[in-house]
Write an enzyme that holds these catalytic residues in place. Structure first.
Site, PDB file in Angstrom:
ATOM      1  CD  GLU A  97      10.696   0.887  -3.945  1.00 33.46           C
ATOM      2  OE1 GLU A  97      10.814  -0.175  -4.575  1.00 33.46           O
ATOM      3  OE2 GLU A  97      10.882   2.002  -4.471  1.00 33.46           O
ATOM      4  CD  GLU A 115       5.762   0.747  -7.260  1.00 39.42           C
ATOM      5  OE1 GLU A 115       6.647   0.218  -7.972  1.00 39.42           O
ATOM      6  OE2 GLU A 115       5.987   1.643  -6.426  1.00 39.42           O
TER       7      GLU A 115
END
Length: 953
Positions: free
Chosen positions: A415, A485
């Site tokens: 991220e 994820e």
């Protein structure tokens, strides 16, 4: 015009990785070079700013006797100095890169040590730091060695020329905030300190400096090729393979390959003129081929977890036994892969992965998630000034971990948006190590990566990707897909992971995923049991979003981990009662079934009546066989089923013989219907109505007792203490059911009594259940009948109005005496289950205490339901369901559970509250991912269900 004065702490805000440290190299333990651990009790002083104190503490002779003492490795905020801070992605300081606040907690660490009397005088010595958050400056005996950033990465300094036999003074100044903090916004507690090992390492003349073990495997020939590149010439020996070659030379021999399922390691030695270094060599080849990630010619299916390093008292200062416990728990729960979110772990963890067998995605110490708040403006990964720091972090990861066979993929970070810096990292890694693949989730077009990676994609999108219908660039369409994820394990859940696994096993392109995450980051706290974000007075925090793991903070498995173990089990069973066979399929990628023993048992009404061994051949990966079951014993009219299990046949490195790897159940004869033939009419008198063994309030129709068992408050219940997944994440655009339920008022339903009708052979009570301020309602009728000994309740529910949301639950709730404790039931167990988390619910008879039924989520919420319950006994009552029901019991109401914020808020009352539910809404994963799939919604629609009550004889 203002002029900023240059100060002695300007390095804190310098975007460079630091000065003075040696180039990165492989992590290894020498066979004969001396080492000295400097871990232990250090003197400590905390200052409020980076420049509040001068550097005199680093000089020999400085008296720090009045300073505090803290443990190294450790975090000062967990040792009584300052407080932890938790944010998911928001920077807890103003965003002005590379500047940080003047209020910058700074910890001066001082350690005085003597060299052992036999410390060698030749060669050199390096001082190694394995992890310091977030910026450190180091002195030895008054000499400034330099400073560094990169908290979860090693840094070494040459110190041999500075050492003295005794009284060496090591001084380390650690700043909580630095320019490096902008690169470390990793959804975890901000915890400064020297949190990994500090070690003095002797480097003999002619020692090994750096080396790279290349150990490939050719699955077509069964041969491995070994070449060890070394900065210093030497020889490589592997006795078990009769290898003795010079460094830089290749040798090819027959070998057993290394895989996560069969982690074969060969012991070897790299010997130079001055040192011998043990090698643990695993032969395997990782390639991107035919659009798939393959190891040794076989496509992988990742059944993985994301693992932050965490201990509830020590934070990220993990000891070897805790790391080993993590690996053993993973292996025992069928996990085969780890993504080291979001930084390289302690190097000892990777040694454990080599030894026990886990695929590893090794992730760089990089995340700049907070810049999303300004649409990624000023993001360091797209600013050339920061590229040297990014490359330094990539190099320190790759060089440290390059000799671990368990590491099959390098990840650029997490991220951090997109930018030139990430491209530079990918290019450097690809050039340095062509034997592994590169991952980065944020690279949506896969410009720099070898796989298409996503987080929390919905099931339907994952299926489209599996079918190749997801669009995207030409390169992306040709790459494998990994959910780096998914299945956000926050609180009760995650739900829907069995549905993901079915997709993974259906479409070759889908190569599995990694549950977020391994462990709740609760901090042990006498006030709350375990504390989470906001419990330390943080200015900004993200609450219990830090508690989203498959393990509770004390490392006890949650129901989510038990569910995941079942969903990803490597043996699949499909039973056929008609012909008395079971189909056994080997779902391993590499291992055959020779290490397993198979057993069967036959149950009647949930009790084993016969058992034996099941003769399953040693099937190879992907193979299956139909195996004949024995003739079932006579069982009368009871409910019968087969249970088959796969157990370890003998002890392994990670579990003992008899450990259950997989299981399956198959019905034979269905449960006979529950019949209660009415044989008496309700009788009124003394303000009561009696019917069979039961007594009711004549005015309200409320049940008061069944025989000698007092009952209170029985009525329809639709509310549950919302789970983290019910509440969802505030950034999600789709409907979050928890807030919708509260807006509708389902947590404050009112019950209107319309009629009490003791007529014929039944007592009928008519009610209307509805929330204030709304027109919707549930017209609810309770119909009671009895055969004299047993009492049957039939509940009929008819929705009124326009219901736009599903129900949380649908059933009845009542109270029993607080003395009720032991619970027996025939149904799913031993743990909780919900519509989309029930794969691990095994049908048989179980026992527990009321307290044992509870699941201790760090933030209390709906928990503890047992699925498919045929009957339950509690507090002198036996309850049978028609049809089966969901059962839960607790020593507090659902409303008190809903109001609690920590486990310590839950104080047992004088009543045990029992829920008998006809239906439960699904759980989903909406605390960060998708909500429940539509098939798991509990629609507000007409329903009828029954329970039969009797006293336990």
């Amino acid at each position: 015009m203002s002029i900023r004065t240059t100060t002695a702490v300007d390095y804190v805000e310098d975007v460079s990785p630091g000065t003075g440290a040696l180039p990165p190299r492989a992590w290894y333990a020498s066979s004969d070079a001396a080492s000295l651990s400097l871990n232990g009790s250090w003197r400590f002083r905390l200052s409020p700013t980076a420049d509040a104190e001068d550097d005199s503490f680093a000089e020999p002779g400085f008296d720090a006797g009045h300073w505090a003492q803290i443990a190294v490795p450790g975090h000062w905020a967990l040792q009584g100095h300052g407080s932890p801070i938790y944010t998911n992605h928001l920077y807890p300081f103003p965003v002005d890169p590379p500047r940080v606040p003047t209020e910058n907690p700074t910890g001066d660490h001082l350690h005085v040590f003597d060299l052992p009397s036999d410390w060698p005088s030749d060669g050199g010595t390096v001082l190694r730091f394995d992890g310091v958050e977030s910026c450190a400056r180091v002195w030895l005996n008054g000499t400034d060695l330099g400073e560094f950033k990169g908290s979860r990465l090693p840094h070494e300094f040459a110190v041999g020329h500075l050492l003295q036999p005794g009284g060496n003074v090591l001084a380390v100044r650690v700043h909580q905030w630095s320019a490096g903090s902008y690169l470390e916004d990793q959804d975890q507690w901000w915890l400064p300190g020297v949190f990994r090992d500090v070690t003095l390492l002797h480097r003999p003349a002619g020692c090994v400096l750096d080396f790279f073990v290349h150990a490939s495997y050719d699955h077509t020939t069964g041969e491995g090729t070994l070449k060890v590149e070394s900065d210093v010439d030497g020889r490589v020996t592997v006795p078990a393979l009769d290898i003795d070659v010079a460094t830089g030379e290749s040798v090819t021999v027959p070998v057993e390959p290394w895989t996560a399922e069969t982690p074969r390691l060969y012991d070897g030695v790299l010997a130079t003129e001055g040192e011998r270094v043990p090698l643990r060599i695993g032969f395997r080849t990782v390639v991107l081929e035919d659009g798939l990630i393959k190891v040794n010619g076989t496509p992988l299916l990742f059944k993985g977890v994301n693992r932050h390093e965490w201990h509830p008292e020590k934070g990220r200062a993990l000891d070897p036994e805790t790391m080993r416990e993590d690996v053993l728990l993973m292996k025992r729960h069928n996990v085969n892969a780890v993504r080291t979110s979001h930084y390289p772990p302690h190097p000892a963890f990777l040694e454990l992965c080599d030894t026990y067998g886990l695929w590893v995605i090794d992730e760089c110490d990089l995340e700049t998630h907070g810049f999303v708040e300004q649409a990624w403006r000023d993001n360091p990964v797209d600013d050339d000034r920061w590229t040297p720091a990014l490359l330094d972090r990539a190099a320190r990861m790759v060089e440290r971990d390059k000799n671990h066979p368990s590491v099959v993929i390098w990840s650029l970070g997490n991220e951090a948006g997109t930018g030139r810096g990430l491209t530079a990292m990918a290019e450097w890694i690809h050039h340095r190590d062509a034997s592994r693949l590169v991952h980065y989730e944020g690279d949506i077009d896969c410009r720099d990566t070898d796989m298409y990676s996503r987080m929390y994609a919905f099931h339907e999108e994952v299926e489209r990707i599996g079918r190749g219908l997801d669009g995207g660039t030409g390169k992306r369409r040709e790459l494998p897909f990994v959910l780096c994820e998914f299945g956000h394990a926050m609180g009760n859940g995650p739900g829907g992971i069995a549905d993901y696994q079915r997709l993974f096993e259906t479409y070759d392109r889908l190569q599995g995923g990694f549950i977020w995450e391994w462990i709740d980051h609760g901090i042990k706290d006498e006030r709350y049991g375990f504390a989470y974000g906001g419990d330390f007075g943080e200015e900004l925090h993200d609450g219990n979003f830090v508690c989203d793991g498959l393990l509770f903070p004390d490392r006890k498995p949650s129901p989510g981990l038990v569910e995941y173990k079942k969903v990803i089990e490597p043996i699949r069973f499909e039973g056929d009662a008609a012909d008395g066979t079971v189909r056994v399929r080997n779902a391993y990628d590499f291992a055959d079934l020779s290490a397993l023993a198979f057993v069967w048992s036959f149950q009647v009404d949930g009790v084993d009546v016969e058992s034996g061994r099941l003769p399953v051949p040693p099937l190879g990966p992907g193979e299956s066989a139909h195996v004949k079951l024995p003739r079932p014993p006579e069982a009368g009219d009871g409910e019968t089923q087969w249970t088959v299990r796969a157990l370890l046949a003998s002890d392994t490195a990670w579990a003992s013989a008899g450990h259950q790897v997989a299981w399956g159940q198959f019905p034979v004869a269905a449960r006979p219907p529950v019949r209660v033939v009415p044989s008496g009419a309700p009788r009124s008198g003394d303000g009561r109505i009696t019917l069979g063994p039961a007594s009711f309030d004549a005015r309200t129709g409320a049940l008061m007792s069944i025989g000698a068992v007092d009952v209170t408050g029985l009525r329809l219940d639709v509310w549950r203490a919302t789970t983290d997944n019910d509440d969802g994440a505030p950034w999600q655009s789709d409907v979050r059911h928890g807030p919708a339920w509260r807006k509708l008022g389902l947590h404050r339903m009112r019950h209107r009594l319309d009629a009490v009708e003791p007529t014929g052979d039944a007592l009928t009570v008519r009610t209307r259940v509805a929330p204030a301020a709304r027109e919707v309602a549930l017209a609810t009728v309770y119909r009671w009948t009895s055969d004299g000994d047993r009492l049957r309740l039939t509940v009929s529910v008819a929705p009124e109005g326009d219901w736009t949301v599903p129900l949380p639950r649908l059933g009845v709730r009542f109270g029993l005496s607080g003395a009720a404790d032991r619970v027996r039931w025939f149904g799913g167990g031993p743990g909780e289950a919900y519509p989309d988390t029930r794969a691990a619910s095994e049908l048989r008879r179980w026992e527990s205490t009321v307290d044992g039924l509870q699941t201790p989520y760090v933030r209390p919420q709906e928990n503890g339901a047992r699925a498919d319950v045929r009957w339950a006994e509690l507090g002198g009552l036996r309850i049978e369901g028609d049809p089966e029901f969901w059962f839960s019991a607790r020593r507090w109401t659902n409303e008190r559970l809903d109001a609690a914020r920590h486990l310590t808020d839950l104080v047992p009352g004088d009543t045990v509250w029992v829920n008998l539910d006809h239906g439960q809404h699904g759980i989903g994963s909406q605390s960060c991912g998708p909500g429940p799939l539509p098939q798991y919604f509990l629609a507000a629609e007409p329903a009828e269900f029954s329970f039969v009550f009797s006293e336990v004889g």
